[in-house]
Design an enzyme around this catalytic site. Structure first.
Site, PDB file in Angstrom:
ATOM      1  N   SER A 179       0.797  -1.223   0.000  1.00 57.85           N
ATOM      2  CA  SER A 179       0.000   0.000   0.000  1.00 57.85           C
ATOM      3  C   SER A 179       0.831   1.276   0.000  1.00 57.85           C
ATOM      4  CB  SER A 179      -0.960   0.002   1.183  1.00 57.85           C
ATOM      5  OG  SER A 179      -0.280  -0.302   2.381  1.00 57.85           O
ATOM      6  N   HIS A 207      -5.294  -3.471  -2.479  1.00 55.95           N
ATOM      7  CA  HIS A 207      -4.986  -2.515  -3.550  1.00 55.95           C
ATOM      8  C   HIS A 207      -4.951  -3.159  -4.934  1.00 55.95           C
ATOM      9  CE1 HIS A 207      -4.239   0.982  -1.045  1.00 55.95           C
ATOM     10  NE2 HIS A 207      -3.739   0.126  -0.170  1.00 55.95           N
ATOM     11  N   LYS A 238     -11.837   0.279  -1.551  1.00 57.36           N
ATOM     12  CA  LYS A 238     -10.889   0.964  -2.427  1.00 57.36           C
ATOM     13  C   LYS A 238     -11.448   0.989  -3.864  1.00 57.36           C
ATOM     14  CE  LYS A 238      -7.479   0.621   1.002  1.00 57.36           C
ATOM     15  NZ  LYS A 238      -6.601  -0.202   1.790  1.00 57.36           N
TER      16      LYS A 238
HETATM   17  C1  LIG Z   1      -6.713  -0.428   3.308  1.00 62.00           C
HETATM   18  C2  LIG Z   1      -6.121  -1.731   3.642  1.00 62.00           C
HETATM   19  C3  LIG Z   1      -6.724  -2.572   4.588  1.00 62.00           C
HETATM   20  C4  LIG Z   1      -7.897  -2.131   5.414  1.00 62.00           C
HETATM   21  O1  LIG Z   1      -9.068  -2.137   4.688  1.00 62.00           O
HETATM   22  P1  LIG Z   1     -10.301  -1.239   5.154  1.00 62.00           P
HETATM   23  O2  LIG Z   1     -11.459  -1.830   4.460  1.00 62.00           O
HETATM   24  O3  LIG Z   1      -9.988   0.154   4.734  1.00 62.00           O
HETATM   25  O4  LIG Z   1     -10.381  -1.365   6.646  1.00 62.00           O
HETATM   26  C5  LIG Z   1      -6.183  -3.819   4.778  1.00 62.00           C
HETATM   27  N1  LIG Z   1      -5.083  -4.219   4.101  1.00 62.00           N
HETATM   28  C6  LIG Z   1      -4.462  -3.425   3.211  1.00 62.00           C
HETATM   29  C7  LIG Z   1      -3.258  -3.921   2.491  1.00 62.00           C
HETATM   30  C8  LIG Z   1      -4.958  -2.156   2.962  1.00 62.00           C
HETATM   31  O5  LIG Z   1      -4.337  -1.358   2.108  1.00 62.00           O
END
Ligand SMILES: *Cc1c(COP(=O)(O)O)cnc(C)c1O
Length: 383
Positions: A179, A207, A238
């Site tokens: 990320s 991602h 996302k």
């Molecule tokens: C954003 C993210 C999460 C958390 O997800 P949310 O739905 O925003 O709580 C978990 N793992 C990774 C790699 C992320 O980038």
């Protein structure tokens, strides 16, 4: 309450350039937003396909609110499980071609719920050093032995596995796209190691879901590794533009999580309209090849131009493009100067990234125009 001791800690953060504050949007998410009252170009959202403000998704949510109400009223296991939840899980399993799927309220909750359900004090979790904080927290909650292997280092991972007792329960867990660095895990090699050493394997596609793979299923789909990955986890917040998270896995594992995973059991079901909206997002992702091509073109163009200007973009090969600054205060200053020119890019500092690697983290979306990208490049050139 005397808060002096808290203020002292906050002051220390501020002195190090690591103090965090909130900024506020007065517009929906998008390539252009209204931030603290000003119109700016947005290069920090994870809304890769521009679905966060998509009319079809909004309409699906509105209709579902009419039909199912807003709140779900209880946890899934009590009486909060509604037909949209079941429908979304069936769609996800079909989409990912797995036996089953289970939805969590967020990616953070999925990771802090899945890992402790499967691992205990006697288990070991092998985790990439740059894995997301929610994975680390899941391992801590499991009280399992945490072995952080050097980032994307398959050889080091192999060495560690070789020295573990055969009978010990093992889980390898990795982000598929990292990320903060925007690079990809060597998934094929990791999967091979997992099978050689009989370790379970969990991949976090936060991602990559919607972004990679012919149907947008993620890096596991792109590399055709679905049959070998025990636990495919991803978020709906996302590229899908919604909220919530999924785990796509076998039926036994799903039943196990329903019975053992505390962040699934002890929380209220997601609002049914959200589940229904996510089903529409899934359909858009499935038919979203053109969006994915736009996204790829935008990120390739921007990365090449930024590199040509002499910036270090680390090993990024995705829409996440880091611009390495190193010093946290300098990263913040650079972000501030870009904002003065109408460009919003967040500075990312420790502890989110390792010490000495503070950076600007650019994210590109499919909806950015060539003019948007050039405006960013021109602002960078001026600085
Ligand atoms: C954003 C993210 C999460 C958390 O997800 P949310 O739905 O925003 O709580 C978990 N793992 C990774 C790699 C992320 O980038």
């Amino acid at each position: 309450m005397n808060t002096d001791f808290l203020q002292k800690d906050l002051q220390a953060l501020e002195d190090l350039g690591m103090y965090r504050t909130l900024k506020t949007l007065d517009s929906p998410q998008g390539r252009e937003i209204i931030l603290d009252g000003r119109r700016v170009l947005n290069f920090c959202s994870n809304d890769y396909l521009g679905l966060a403000n998509d009319t079809r998704i909004k309409r699906a949510a509105a209709e579902a609110i009419e039909k199912h109400g807003f709140g779900s009223g209880a946890s899934r296991l009590v009486c909060g499980n509604m037909s949209p939840h079941d429908g979304l899980e069936a769609d996800l399993a079909q989409f990912k071609n797995t036996e089953s799927a289970l939805v969590y309220s967020s990616g953070y909750m999925a990771n802090t719920g899945i890992i402790p359900a499967l691992m205990d004090r006697h288990s070991v979790v092998l985790s990439d050093r740059l894995n997301h904080a929610s994975i680390v927290d899941g391992i801590v909650l499991a009280r399992a032995k945490l072995v952080r292997y050097p980032h994307a280092d398959v050889q080091a991972l192999g060495e560690i596995l070789k020295n573990l007792p055969v009978s010990q329960r093992k889980l390898i867990v990795t982000d598929s796209v990292f990320s903060m660095d925007g690079d990809r895990a060597p998934l094929k090699e990791i999967v091979d190691l997992a099978s050689s050493y009989e370790a379970m394997i969990m991949v976090d596609e936060a991602h990559a879901f919607g972004v990679f793979g012919r149907c947008g299923g993620g890096l596991v789909e792109e590399l055709s590794l679905g049959a070998q990955v025990d636990i495919q986890m991803g978020t709906l917040s996302k590229a899908a533009g919604c909220f919530g998270a999924y785990v796509c896995t076998g039926k036994v594992l799903r039943d196990y999580l329903i019975n053992k995973s505390r962040s699934f059991i002890y929380t209220t079901a997601m609002p049914p309209a959200l589940a229904q909206a996510a089903r529409v997002a899934l359909k858009i992702i499935l038919g979203g090849s053109q969006l994915r091509r736009n996204l790829q073109e935008n990120s390739d163009y921007l990365r090449a131009e930024i590199k040509a200007m002499g910036f270090d973009t680390m090993n990024s090969t995705t829409p996440i493009i880091p611009l390495l600054v190193k010093d946290p205060a300098q990263a913040v200053a650079l972000s501030k100067r870009l904002l003065e020119q109408g460009i919003f890019v967040q500075a990312i500092r420790p502890p989110t990234v390792p010490k000495g690697t503070a950076r600007l983290r650019l994210t590109v979306t499919a909806t950015h125009t060539k003019e948007d990208l050039d405006q960013l490049l021109n602002a960078l050139k001026k600085i």
